[in-house]
Design an enzyme around this catalytic site. Structure first.
Site, PDB file in Angstrom:
ATOM      1  N   LYS A  20     -56.692  15.172  -1.933  1.00 34.86           N
ATOM      2  CA  LYS A  20     -56.010  15.955  -1.543  1.00 34.86           C
ATOM      3  C   LYS A  20     -56.551  16.177  -0.056  1.00 34.86           C
ATOM      4  O   LYS A  20     -57.232  16.264   0.600  1.00 34.86           O
ATOM      5  CB  LYS A  20     -56.003  17.068  -2.842  1.00 34.86           C
ATOM      6  CG  LYS A  20     -55.921  16.546  -4.393  1.00 34.86           C
ATOM      7  CD  LYS A  20     -55.982  17.871  -4.891  1.00 34.86           C
ATOM      8  CE  LYS A  20     -55.488  17.955  -6.352  1.00 34.86           C
ATOM      9  NZ  LYS A  20     -55.546  18.284  -7.517  1.00 34.86           N
ATOM     10  N   TYR A  60     -45.930  15.777 -10.800  1.00 35.22           N
ATOM     11  CA  TYR A  60     -46.990  17.197 -11.351  1.00 35.22           C
ATOM     12  C   TYR A  60     -45.545  17.211 -12.172  1.00 35.22           C
ATOM     13  O   TYR A  60     -45.202  18.552 -12.911  1.00 35.22           O
ATOM     14  CB  TYR A  60     -46.859  18.117 -10.426  1.00 35.22           C
ATOM     15  CG  TYR A  60     -48.300  17.468 -10.022  1.00 35.22           C
ATOM     16  CD1 TYR A  60     -49.445  17.529 -10.716  1.00 35.22           C
ATOM     17  CD2 TYR A  60     -49.253  17.867  -8.318  1.00 35.22           C
ATOM     18  CE1 TYR A  60     -51.066  17.243 -10.292  1.00 35.22           C
ATOM     19  CE2 TYR A  60     -50.362  17.700  -7.586  1.00 35.22           C
ATOM     20  CZ  TYR A  60     -50.813  17.143  -8.574  1.00 35.22           C
ATOM     21  OH  TYR A  60     -52.249  17.551  -8.561  1.00 35.22           O
ATOM     22  N   ASN A 123     -58.622  21.176  -5.193  1.00 35.24           N
ATOM     23  CA  ASN A 123     -60.378  20.767  -6.205  1.00 35.24           C
ATOM     24  C   ASN A 123     -60.248  19.544  -5.080  1.00 35.24           C
ATOM     25  O   ASN A 123     -60.871  18.341  -6.074  1.00 35.24           O
ATOM     26  CB  ASN A 123     -59.640  21.018  -7.439  1.00 35.24           C
ATOM     27  CG  ASN A 123     -58.593  20.594  -7.497  1.00 35.24           C
ATOM     28  OD1 ASN A 123     -57.697  20.334  -6.684  1.00 35.24           O
ATOM     29  ND2 ASN A 123     -58.080  20.596  -9.293  1.00 35.24           N
ATOM     30  N   HIS A 126     -57.473  13.908  -7.248  1.00 39.79           N
ATOM     31  CA  HIS A 126     -56.333  13.889  -8.929  1.00 39.79           C
ATOM     32  C   HIS A 126     -57.212  12.470  -9.359  1.00 39.79           C
ATOM     33  O   HIS A 126     -57.228  11.384  -8.559  1.00 39.79           O
ATOM     34  CB  HIS A 126     -55.753  13.289  -7.955  1.00 39.79           C
ATOM     35  CG  HIS A 126     -54.164  13.357  -9.023  1.00 39.79           C
ATOM     36  ND1 HIS A 126     -53.739  13.989 -10.080  1.00 39.79           N
ATOM     37  CD2 HIS A 126     -53.300  11.893  -9.798  1.00 39.79           C
ATOM     38  CE1 HIS A 126     -53.221  13.002 -11.276  1.00 39.79           C
ATOM     39  NE2 HIS A 126     -53.287  12.159 -10.722  1.00 39.79           N
ATOM     40  N   GLU A 137     -48.223   7.024 -12.813  1.00 47.06           N
ATOM     41  CA  GLU A 137     -48.549   6.987 -11.446  1.00 47.06           C
ATOM     42  C   GLU A 137     -48.494   6.483  -9.700  1.00 47.06           C
ATOM     43  O   GLU A 137     -47.993   6.537  -8.820  1.00 47.06           O
ATOM     44  CB  GLU A 137     -49.850   8.370 -11.259  1.00 47.06           C
ATOM     45  CG  GLU A 137     -48.949   9.258 -12.040  1.00 47.06           C
ATOM     46  CD  GLU A 137     -51.037  10.702 -12.598  1.00 47.06           C
ATOM     47  OE1 GLU A 137     -51.485   9.893 -11.565  1.00 47.06           O
ATOM     48  OE2 GLU A 137     -50.649  11.261 -12.784  1.00 47.06           O
TER      49      GLU A 137
END
Ligand code: GDP
Ligand code: MG
Length: 160
Positions: A20, A60, A123, A126, A137
């Site tokens: 990310k 998402y 965080n 992914h 995805e």
């Protein structure tokens, strides 16, 4: 492996992992790549990209009703991400274990989130949560010709 083995199962199972924007900014790309390489998974797709809002909203989509959704889209579009596809036996489940829990506070030391972050909304990485999500995805983030089938010399040392 040959190009006709297209079923994404067994040693050809694939998952989508992305560093990310915080992971890229904090120079964690190499470390994260390294963990998957050292484990013995095969890298079949890799690119640095600025994800569009449309792509992220699609990615998402299941979280669109969540209170943090807008923040999540803003976070994920705040800088480049490193998108990757890893292949290997049980890679979907193992990648999730290597990432740790969604909330870094619940992630054990030794996991990526357990070792490198503290906040659920920062965080660093992914990973797809199921084989079906992985397929969705990967098709969302990569064109077919961006996924490389290659023979790895180490394969007999990783699989019997
Ligand atoms: P993941 O599959 O472990 O990444 O977790 P989810 O699919 O449930 O959520 C996607 C991402 O949304 C997470 O990785 C976090 O970056 C973010 N997120 C999840 N839960 C929360 C939350 O409660 N608050 C905030 N701010 N972000 C969250
Ligand atoms: Mg998820």
């Amino acid at each position: 492996a040959n190009i006709f083995q297209t079923a994404w199962t067994g040693v050809n199972e694939r998952t989508f992992v992305a560093v990310k924007p915080d992971g890229v900014q904090r120079r964690l790309v190499g470390l994260i790549l390294n963990r998957f390489e050292q484990k013995g998974f095969k890298l079949v797709g890799l690119k640095l990209m600025q994800a569009s809002e449309g792509l992220l909203k699609d990615h998402y989509i299941e979280l669109r009703e969540k209170p943090f959704y807008e923040h999540l889209i803003r976070y994920m579009s705040s800088g480049p991400v490193v998108a990757m596809v890893w292949q290997g036996f049980n890679v979907v489940k193992m990648a999730r274990k290597m990432l740790g829990e969604t909330n870094p506070a619940d992630s054990l030391p030794g996991t990526i989130r357990g070792d490198f972050c503290v906040d659920v909304s920062r965080n660093v990485v992914h990973g797809s949560d199921s084989i079906q999500s992985a397929r969705r995805e990967i098709l969302l983030w990569f064109r077919q010709d961006e996924l490389i089938c290659w023979d790895e010399s180490a394969e007999p040392w990783i699989y019997e």
